[in-house]
Write an enzyme that holds these catalytic residues in place. Sequence first.
Site, PDB file in Angstrom:
ATOM      1  N   ALA A  11      29.210  19.962  43.890  1.00  0.00           N
ATOM      2  CA  ALA A  11      28.838  19.334  45.018  1.00  0.00           C
ATOM      3  C   ALA A  11      27.367  19.515  45.697  1.00  0.00           C
ATOM      4  O   ALA A  11      26.957  19.089  46.650  1.00  0.00           O
ATOM      5  CB  ALA A  11      29.961  19.933  46.102  1.00  0.00           C
ATOM      6  N   GLY A  12      26.817  20.529  44.948  1.00  0.00           N
ATOM      7  CA  GLY A  12      25.313  20.953  45.442  1.00  0.00           C
ATOM      8  C   GLY A  12      24.377  19.970  45.228  1.00  0.00           C
ATOM      9  O   GLY A  12      24.513  18.933  44.624  1.00  0.00           O
ATOM     10  N   ARG A  16      16.295  23.397  44.151  1.00  0.00           N
ATOM     11  CA  ARG A  16      15.088  23.858  43.122  1.00  0.00           C
ATOM     12  C   ARG A  16      14.515  22.874  42.265  1.00  0.00           C
ATOM     13  O   ARG A  16      13.660  22.963  41.515  1.00  0.00           O
ATOM     14  CB  ARG A  16      15.648  25.118  42.579  1.00  0.00           C
ATOM     15  N   LYS A  23      21.496  17.414  41.255  1.00  0.00           N
ATOM     16  CA  LYS A  23      21.221  18.150  40.139  1.00  0.00           C
ATOM     17  C   LYS A  23      21.989  17.923  39.058  1.00  0.00           C
ATOM     18  O   LYS A  23      21.661  17.507  37.761  1.00  0.00           O
ATOM     19  CB  LYS A  23      21.320  19.627  40.290  1.00  0.00           C
ATOM     20  N   LYS A 325      17.602  -2.699  19.319  1.00  0.00           N
ATOM     21  CA  LYS A 325      18.585  -2.581  20.249  1.00  0.00           C
ATOM     22  C   LYS A 325      19.805  -3.415  20.141  1.00  0.00           C
ATOM     23  O   LYS A 325      19.585  -4.427  19.862  1.00  0.00           O
ATOM     24  CB  LYS A 325      18.001  -2.942  21.558  1.00  0.00           C
ATOM     25  N   TYR A 340      10.468  -6.169  17.373  1.00  0.00           N
ATOM     26  CA  TYR A 340      11.443  -5.841  18.154  1.00  0.00           C
ATOM     27  C   TYR A 340      12.635  -6.793  17.731  1.00  0.00           C
ATOM     28  O   TYR A 340      12.700  -7.946  17.774  1.00  0.00           O
ATOM     29  CB  TYR A 340      11.234  -6.319  19.620  1.00  0.00           C
TER      30      TYR A 340
HETATM   31  C1  UD1 Z   1      25.846  30.722  40.726  1.00  0.00           C
HETATM   32  C2  UD1 Z   1      26.407  32.160  40.738  1.00  0.00           C
HETATM   33  C3  UD1 Z   1      25.793  33.304  40.113  1.00  0.00           C
HETATM   34  C4  UD1 Z   1      25.708  32.925  38.685  1.00  0.00           C
HETATM   35  C5  UD1 Z   1      25.075  31.480  38.499  1.00  0.00           C
HETATM   36  C6  UD1 Z   1      25.092  31.065  37.033  1.00  0.00           C
HETATM   37  C7  UD1 Z   1      27.565  32.217  43.076  1.00  0.00           C
HETATM   38  C8  UD1 Z   1      27.655  32.593  44.417  1.00  0.00           C
HETATM   39  N1  UD1 Z   1      26.588  32.688  42.383  1.00  0.00           N
HETATM   40  O1  UD1 Z   1      24.542  31.020  41.431  1.00  0.00           O
HETATM   41  O2  UD1 Z   1      26.347  34.451  40.053  1.00  0.00           O
HETATM   42  O3  UD1 Z   1      24.800  33.813  37.950  1.00  0.00           O
HETATM   43  O4  UD1 Z   1      25.547  30.365  39.382  1.00  0.00           O
HETATM   44  O5  UD1 Z   1      24.583  29.684  36.706  1.00  0.00           O
HETATM   45  O6  UD1 Z   1      28.645  31.561  42.562  1.00  0.00           O
HETATM   46  N2  UD1 Z   1      28.262  24.152  44.316  1.00  0.00           N
HETATM   47  C9  UD1 Z   1      28.992  23.596  45.058  1.00  0.00           C
HETATM   48  N3  UD1 Z   1      29.511  23.811  46.426  1.00  0.00           N
HETATM   49  C10 UD1 Z   1      28.507  24.702  47.118  1.00  0.00           C
HETATM   50  C11 UD1 Z   1      27.689  25.277  46.341  1.00  0.00           C
HETATM   51  C12 UD1 Z   1      27.362  25.082  44.916  1.00  0.00           C
HETATM   52  O7  UD1 Z   1      29.875  22.616  44.426  1.00  0.00           O
HETATM   53  O8  UD1 Z   1      28.943  24.746  48.200  1.00  0.00           O
HETATM   54  C13 UD1 Z   1      28.004  23.881  42.918  1.00  0.00           C
HETATM   55  C14 UD1 Z   1      26.890  23.269  42.722  1.00  0.00           C
HETATM   56  O9  UD1 Z   1      26.781  22.077  42.672  1.00  0.00           O
HETATM   57  C15 UD1 Z   1      26.583  23.884  41.258  1.00  0.00           C
HETATM   58  C16 UD1 Z   1      27.299  25.101  41.158  1.00  0.00           C
HETATM   59  O10 UD1 Z   1      28.208  25.096  42.102  1.00  0.00           O
HETATM   60  O11 UD1 Z   1      26.952  22.869  40.214  1.00  0.00           O
HETATM   61  C17 UD1 Z   1      26.496  26.406  41.331  1.00  0.00           C
HETATM   62  O12 UD1 Z   1      25.790  26.514  42.287  1.00  0.00           O
HETATM   63  P1  UD1 Z   1      24.198  27.148  42.360  1.00  0.00           P
HETATM   64  O13 UD1 Z   1      23.867  26.843  43.753  1.00  0.00           O
HETATM   65  O14 UD1 Z   1      23.566  26.256  40.999  1.00  0.00           O
HETATM   66  O15 UD1 Z   1      24.541  28.608  42.019  1.00  0.00           O
HETATM   67  P2  UD1 Z   1      23.569  29.645  41.443  1.00  0.00           P
HETATM   68  O16 UD1 Z   1      22.724  30.177  42.547  1.00  0.00           O
HETATM   69  O17 UD1 Z   1      23.077  29.324  40.167  1.00  0.00           O
HETATM   70 CA    CA Z   2      23.308  27.252  38.964  1.00  0.00          CA
END
Ligand code: UD1
Ligand code: CA
Length: 444
Positions: A11-12, A16, A23, A325, A340
């Site tokens: 969902a994120g 970064r 992402k 292709k 091609y």
């Molecule tokens: C997370 C872990 C961290 C771990 C790392 C490994 C947590 C709090 N931290 O951090 O310990 O070392 O992954 O890669 O879990 N997402 C949602 N909803 C949200 C937030 C995130 O669906 O509200 C999803 C994102 O799309 C992503 C995943 O969760 O695919 C991880 O989120 P991300 O922000 O990348 O977590 P990290 O900071 O990497």
């Molecule tokens: Ca991550």
Amino acid sequence: MEPFGAVLLAAGQGIRMKSERPKVLHQVLGTPMVRLAYRALRDAGADPVIVVVGYQAESVRQALAGEPVIFVEQRERKGTGHAVLLCEKAARRVRGPLVVMYGDTPLVSPATLEALVAAHRRERPGAVAGAAATLLTVRLADPTGYGRIIRDPRGPLRGIVEEADATPEQRRIEEVNPGFYCFDPAALFPALRRIKPENRKGEYYLTDVIRILLLGGAEVRAIPARDPEEVLGVNSRRDLAAATEALRRREIDRHLDAGVTILDPAATYIEPGVTIGTDTVIFPFTVIRSGVRIGRHCEVGPFAQLRSGTVLEDGAEIGNFVEVKRSRLGPHTKAKHLTYLGDAEVGGRVNIGAGTITANYDGTSKHATVIEDGASTGSGTVLIAPVRMGRGSRTGAGAIVPARHDIPAGATVIGVPARPLIRPPAAVSRPTSGRKPAQRRGRA
Ligand code: UD1
Ligand code: CA
């Protein structure tokens, strides 16, 4: 294997990445990350797979179109713990434990996920109940970006601290959380409800359930991941490049092991889902896209691109600056230079002259070109599709063959627009003067 379910968090936004697209939709070797993560779960046997979507939810759903997943929408991104809690209702359909992983870990193999579930299920002598949670851990020389694993001085697990909240001393810990968990759902959801967003990011951290479960006296197992590369998480474009390189190398090795010669592994790009027969040679700077099938004893490259839907039969040869292709090339057919071929069905032992182009697109639709066995094209031929070259037919250099002007078997066409080559009538033998033959003899 006994049944288990899974939650995949996607969902994120991925701030970064500095990108407009979510992402998890960034591609690793041609496939969106979320799809790679989903496939690993599916191939490990997870059923059902619950996918949490939120940021640009519709496009993430699209990336998994046709897959039997349950989507749960997280409208506000309040953290990974919040995202998993939203799955509580959907998770009632899960039999057995629940694997939780993130959509930004595209390299994990089904075997690693199976090992996680197996470790979670393992009976322990003397244990009252099974483990409440099992997680993978990994040691990284550079742990930057990951949650750190906190242990007692004597070794037992205490919890996970996120990098943003870690003390300078904790940041030096090299054992990290790669983000692969297996939970007993009956223990997970009550623990999730106890998480508080009291941290630097103000989020509900999934990682906090580990400490909560341990404090409640539950058993949490931490097992080392088999291969640190597999659990690499992608947060930045640098991570994406590293993941792409790791998967690229994995695919190259797979083909080398299967009997394919790849002259310069570092300069060859082969997506997953490609088959190549033994004794085929791939020259440097070649790009082979997903779904391509190459037979045995073929040659490809240098500087060639084979796109999806291409089939090369045994002994076919593709040379420099050739793009193919969605086309099939029959056995021992050659297209060696500057060509091609798109939407083409090419027979066996065809010779495609340098600079031959199939003009397959009329601005609206794509059309097919058929080139039958033994035909050959002169340099710089343009075949405007739809068109067919019959068996053994030929085109002269620079011929432009208009659409629907099929060339009969054995015929030769030349010119612009191409028309049949009318051979001059056989030379009428003139009476010899008696002197000329003598001259010829003299020169010989
Ligand atoms: C997370 C872990 C961290 C771990 C790392 C490994 C947590 C709090 N931290 O951090 O310990 O070392 O992954 O890669 O879990 N997402 C949602 N909803 C949200 C937030 C995130 O669906 O509200 C999803 C994102 O799309 C992503 C995943 O969760 O695919 C991880 O989120 P991300 O922000 O990348 O977590 P990290 O900071 O990497
Ligand atoms: Ca991550």
